[in-house]
Write an enzyme that holds these catalytic residues in place. Sequence first.
Site, PDB file in Angstrom:
ATOM      1  CB  CYS A   1       7.521   0.885  -3.187  1.00  0.00           C
ATOM      2  SG  CYS A   1       6.933  -0.132  -1.822  1.00  0.00           S
TER       3      CYS A   1
ATOM      4  CB  SER B   1       5.342  -0.321   1.741  1.00  0.00           C
ATOM      5  OG  SER B   1       4.471  -0.426   0.633  1.00  0.00           O
TER       6      SER B   1
ATOM      7  CE  LYS C   1      -4.072  -1.925  -0.861  1.00  0.00           C
ATOM      8  NZ  LYS C   1      -2.684  -1.944  -1.210  1.00  0.00           N
TER       9      LYS C   1
ATOM     10  N   GLY D   1      -8.134   7.084   3.006  1.00  0.00           N
ATOM     11  CA  GLY D   1      -7.256   6.063   2.452  1.00  0.00           C
ATOM     12  C   GLY D   1      -6.542   5.393   3.603  1.00  0.00           C
TER      13      GLY D   1
ATOM     14  CB  SER E   1       3.834   1.867  -8.657  1.00  0.00           C
ATOM     15  OG  SER E   1       3.930   2.499  -9.908  1.00  0.00           O
TER      16      SER E   1
ATOM     17  CB  THR F   1       3.671   0.574  -4.332  1.00  0.00           C
ATOM     18  OG1 THR F   1       3.904   0.792  -2.946  1.00  0.00           O
ATOM     19  CG2 THR F   1       2.696   1.608  -4.855  1.00  0.00           C
TER      20      THR F   1
ATOM     21  CB  THR G   1      -0.942   0.103   1.211  1.00  0.00           C
ATOM     22  OG1 THR G   1      -1.778  -1.027   1.216  1.00  0.00           O
ATOM     23  CG2 THR G   1      -1.794   1.338   1.144  1.00  0.00           C
TER      24      THR G   1
END
Length: 185
Positions: free
Chosen positions: A171, A137, A44, A58, A168, A174, A12
């Site tokens: 990580c 994260s 989320k 969120g 994204s 993500t 997330t």
Amino acid sequence: MADSDFPGWHGTTIVGVKKNNEVVIAGDGQVSLGQTVIKGTARKVRRLSPGGHDVVAGFAGSTADAFTLLERLEAKLEATPGQLQRASVELAKDWRTDKYLQKLEAMLIVTDGQNLLVITGAGDVLEPEHEVAAIGSGGNFALAAARAMMDTEKDAETIARDAMAIASDICVYTNGRLTVEKVPA
């Protein structure tokens, strides 16, 4: 298996951006267990409408824990209609002092269009500097990217989407499948 041996849930990235006349919260859809992607399409970011007041939230962390917190936040908002900051402080107080809630592992970013807040289990209700907040994260990656774009011509939604794309790419917890909700400021 001992708790220390359990690989743990990861995943997330949630980012909130307030710019000009809108506030946007965007979140990715990946849920991972250790090195395995369990789900890539989780939602989320949610819209809450207690008492007819639009609030977007969120969450990062355990999904069940986050839903518990969202239900509690909704109840606080129903008790204090139109007062997101007060409801958030009341939730944070409960979260910090209630033995059951203390075990919950999640964080929230919430907005009603006027306030952009981060709520933590440590009893914090934080108003971010620079009108950008990020958790999860990949939160630090999204936060840095969004802050770097705040002085550009980009609107809040574009900044949030671009920051999430950068997070994204960096990580592994993500992904690029976004849920984006906005509220007028």
